[in-house]
Design a protein around this motif. Structure first.
Motif, short mmCIF file in Angstrom:
data_model
loop_
_atom_site.label_atom_id
_atom_site.label_comp_id
_atom_site.label_asym_id
_atom_site.label_seq_id
_atom_site.Cartn_x
_atom_site.Cartn_y
_atom_site.Cartn_z
N ILE A 295 6.15 -7.08 1.46
CA ILE A 295 4.94 -6.38 1.89
C ILE A 295 5.27 -5.39 3.01
O ILE A 295 6.25 -5.54 3.73
CB ILE A 295 3.85 -7.36 2.37
CG1 ILE A 295 4.36 -8.21 3.53
CG2 ILE A 295 3.38 -8.24 1.22
CD1 ILE A 295 3.32 -9.14 4.12
N ALA A 296 4.42 -4.39 3.15
CA ALA A 296 4.60 -3.37 4.18
C ALA A 296 3.94 -3.82 5.48
O ALA A 296 3.12 -4.73 5.50
CB ALA A 296 4.00 -2.05 3.71
N ALA A 297 4.30 -3.15 6.56
CA ALA A 297 3.64 -3.42 7.84
C ALA A 297 2.16 -3.13 7.71
O ALA A 297 1.76 -2.15 7.08
CB ALA A 297 4.26 -2.56 8.93
N GLY A 298 1.32 -3.99 8.31
CA GLY A 298 -0.11 -3.80 8.26
C GLY A 298 -0.79 -4.35 7.02
O GLY A 298 -2.00 -4.24 6.88
N MET B 46 -7.14 -7.60 -3.30
CA MET B 46 -5.91 -8.38 -3.19
C MET B 46 -5.66 -9.19 -4.46
O MET B 46 -4.52 -9.35 -4.91
CB MET B 46 -5.98 -9.30 -1.98
CG MET B 46 -5.94 -8.57 -0.63
SD MET B 46 -4.43 -7.61 -0.37
CE MET B 46 -3.20 -8.90 -0.32
N ALA B 47 -6.73 -9.71 -5.04
CA ALA B 47 -6.57 -10.49 -6.28
C ALA B 47 -6.09 -9.61 -7.42
O ALA B 47 -5.37 -10.07 -8.33
CB ALA B 47 -7.90 -11.13 -6.65
N ASN B 48 -6.46 -8.32 -7.40
CA ASN B 48 -6.07 -7.40 -8.47
C ASN B 48 -4.72 -6.74 -8.24
O ASN B 48 -4.20 -6.06 -9.12
CB ASN B 48 -7.12 -6.29 -8.61
CG ASN B 48 -8.47 -6.83 -9.07
OD1 ASN B 48 -8.54 -7.91 -9.67
ND2 ASN B 48 -9.54 -6.10 -8.78
N ARG B 49 -4.12 -6.93 -7.06
CA ARG B 49 -2.87 -6.23 -6.75
C ARG B 49 -1.70 -6.84 -7.52
O ARG B 49 -1.47 -8.06 -7.48
CB ARG B 49 -2.60 -6.30 -5.25
CG ARG B 49 -1.21 -5.84 -4.86
CD ARG B 49 -1.11 -5.54 -3.37
NE ARG B 49 -1.41 -4.14 -3.11
CZ ARG B 49 -1.25 -3.55 -1.93
NH1 ARG B 49 -0.83 -4.23 -0.89
NH2 ARG B 49 -1.52 -2.27 -1.79
N THR B 50 -0.97 -6.00 -8.21
CA THR B 50 0.19 -6.45 -9.00
C THR B 50 1.41 -5.58 -8.76
O THR B 50 2.42 -5.72 -9.47
CB THR B 50 -0.15 -6.43 -10.50
OG1 THR B 50 -0.52 -5.09 -10.88
CG2 THR B 50 -1.28 -7.39 -10.82
N ASP B 51 1.33 -4.68 -7.78
CA ASP B 51 2.39 -3.69 -7.61
C ASP B 51 3.42 -4.03 -6.55
O ASP B 51 4.27 -3.22 -6.22
CB ASP B 51 1.77 -2.33 -7.29
CG ASP B 51 0.93 -2.37 -6.02
OD1 ASP B 51 0.56 -3.49 -5.58
OD2 ASP B 51 0.62 -1.30 -5.47
N LEU B 52 3.38 -5.25 -5.98
CA LEU B 52 4.31 -5.59 -4.91
C LEU B 52 5.65 -6.04 -5.48
O LEU B 52 5.71 -6.82 -6.44
CB LEU B 52 3.73 -6.72 -4.03
CG LEU B 52 2.48 -6.35 -3.22
CD1 LEU B 52 1.97 -7.56 -2.46
CD2 LEU B 52 2.78 -5.21 -2.25
#
Length: 380
Positions: A318-321, A180-186
Motif C-alpha cells: 500500500i502507498a503512504a496515506g 475499499m471492498a471493491n479495490r482489486t488493484d493493489l
C-alpha cells in the motif's frame, strides 16, 4: 453609584473578546467543513476514489474538531459573561437607577446642595464629569448583553453545522467502506497461509512471539520493494488525528507498561498508513483487539492496535496515506461521535476522544520509542 461604576470597569474587557475568539474559530471551522463538503462531491468521480474519500474524511475530521472547539469556546464565554452579569444584578440596577434619575429630571432644583451655591456648583461639576463616564459604561454593558445574545446564536448555528458535518462524514466513511471492498488493484508481495497464521496466533502469548513468527506464515513471497526510511525517521505523520494519552513505558491504571504509545482519538476516526508499506497482518490478536501490522522496510514493523474496522489483507503493498481502518463508534460510558463530544464542559484536553489506538514500532523485533519515529505534536 461608585460600586456600579467599578462593576462596569470589571465587565468591560469581556466585550469583544467573547465574539472575537469564539466567532473566529467557528467561522474558520465552517470554511473547513464547506471545503470538505466540496471534496465529497468531487470524490464521486475521482480516478482514485479511495484516496479522494480518505482526504475528504481527514478534512472533515479536522473541520469537525475545529468546530467543536469553537462551539465549546462560545459556550464557555457565554456562560462566563452571563454569570458575571447575573452576579451583579443589584449593582447594575443601581447604576441604571442613577442614570435614569440624571436623565429623567432636568430641573435645576434637583441639584440644590445643602451647602448653598458653592456646594451646588461643586456637585454640578462632579456630576458633569461623571455622567459621560457612566453613559460610556452603560453602553459597554449593553454591548456585553448583545455579546451574550450573539454567542447564543453562534452556538445554535455551530451545532447545526456540526450535525450536518457529522452526517456527511458518516456518508463518506460508508462510501470508503464500499470503495475499499471493491479495490482489486493493489500489488501482492506474498500470500498469507491462514492455517499457519491461526496456529501462530494460538501458540503465542506475546506480541514479540507473534512478530518473530510472521515471516514463517507466508508463501510465494517476492523480494520486497526497495523502500527505505532513511532520513525520514522522526518525520513520519501519525496514522490518526488525536492526542498522546500514554507514552512508551508509562504504566496504565492497572500498572501495565507497554513499549508503544497510546493515542486518544475521536469516534470513527480514520487510520492511515504513515508510509508505503506491506501489510503483514490484519485481524484480532491477543488482547489488542483488531490489529494491523505494517512492514515499511525490511526488519521494521509498525503495529497499530485497537481499531474497529480494518481494511486490506496480508501481503498487499500500500502507498503512504492509504486507509487501513476506522476507530470504534463508542467509548467508555457509551459516548458516541455526536453525543458527549459536544459538551462545553470538556476542555479540549482529550476527554472528548473516547477511542484509543496503540502504536508500536519494532526493528529487528526490538521495540523502539514511537515518538522518535513520528511527528508527535500536541494535537496532530
Amino acid at each position: 453609584m461608585i460600586r456600579a461604576f467599578a462593576l462596569l470597569l470589571l465587565i468591560w474587557p469581556w466585550a469583544g473578546f467573547a465574539q472575537t475568539a469564539a466567532m473566529t474559530e467557528a467561522r474558520a471551522a465552517a470554511k473547513e467543513l464547506e471545503a470538505a463538503a466540496a471534496m465529497l462531491d468531487k470524490a464521486e468521480g475521482a480516478r482514485d476514489r479511495v484516496q479522494a474519500l480518505t482526504e475528504t474524511i481527514q478534512a472533515y475530521e479536522k473541520g469537525l474538531g475545529a468546530m467543536r472547539d469553537g462551539l465549546r469556546q462560545a459556550a464557555i464565554n457565554e456562560a462566563q459573561l452571563s454569570k458575571k452579569l447575573q452576579s451583579r444584578d443589584g449593582e447594575v440596577a443601581q447604576l441604571f437607577g442613577v442614570l435614569q434619575s440624571i436623565g429623567g429630571n432636568p430641573s435645576p432644583t434637583a441639584f440644590l446642595h445643602p451647602d448653598g451655591p458653592v456646594g451646588t456648583a461643586r456637585a454640578g461639576m462632579l456630576l458633569a464629569e461623571l455622567s459621560p463616564a457612566l453613559n460610556r459604561q452603560a453602553d459597554a454593558l449593553r454591548r456585553d448583553l448583545e455579546d451574550v445574545k450573539t454567542l447564543r446564536l453562534l452556538q445554535v448555528d455551530a451545532a447545526e453545522r456540526l450535525q450536518n458535518g457529522l452526517t456527511q462524514v458518516q456518508a463518506a466513511r460508508t462510501e470508503l467502506n464500499q470503495a475499499m471492498a471493491n479495490r482489486t488493484d493493489l500489488p501482492m508481495r506474498f500470500t498469507a497461509d491462514p492455517v499457519r497464521t491461526a496456529i501462530l496466533i494460538a501458540s503465542t502469548e506475546t506480541l514479540d512471539g507473534f512478530a518473530s513468527g510472521l515471516s514463517e506464515i507466508v508463501t510465494d513471497e517476492v523480494e520486497p520493494a526497495p523502500v527505505s526510511l532513511k532520513g525520514r525517521i522522526g518525520e513520519l505523520a501519525l496514522p490518526v488525528q488525536g492526542l498522546i494519552l500514554r507514552r512508551a513505558g508509562q504504566a496504565d491504571a492497572a500498572g501495565v507498561k507497554r513499549p508503544g504509545i497510546i493515542m486518544a482519538t475521536r469516534a470513527r476516526a480514520i487510520v492511515t498508513s504513515p508510509t508505503a508499506a506491506t501489510i503483514r497482518y490484519t485481524g484480532p490478536l491477543l488482547d489488542f483487539g483488531n490489529v494491523v501490522i505494517l512492514e515499511p522496510e525490511a526488519r521494521t514493523l509498525f503495529v497499530l492496535a485497537g481499531l474497529e474496522v480494518v481494511y486490506g489483507e496480508a501481503g498487499q503493498v500500500i502507498a503512504a496515506g492509504t486507509p487501513i481502518g476506522l476507530m470504534g463508534q463508542t467509548g467508555a460510558g457509551g459516548a458516541t461521535e455526536s453525543g458527549a463530544q459536544l459538551s462545553p464542559d470538556r476542555d479540549a484536553s482529550g476527554t472528548d476522544r473516547t477511542e484509543t489506538l496503540y502504536i508500536e514500532v519494532r526493528r529487528d523485533n526490538i521495540p523502539q520509542d514511537p515518538e522518535a519515529w513520528f511527528r508527535t505534536e500536541k494535537d496532530e
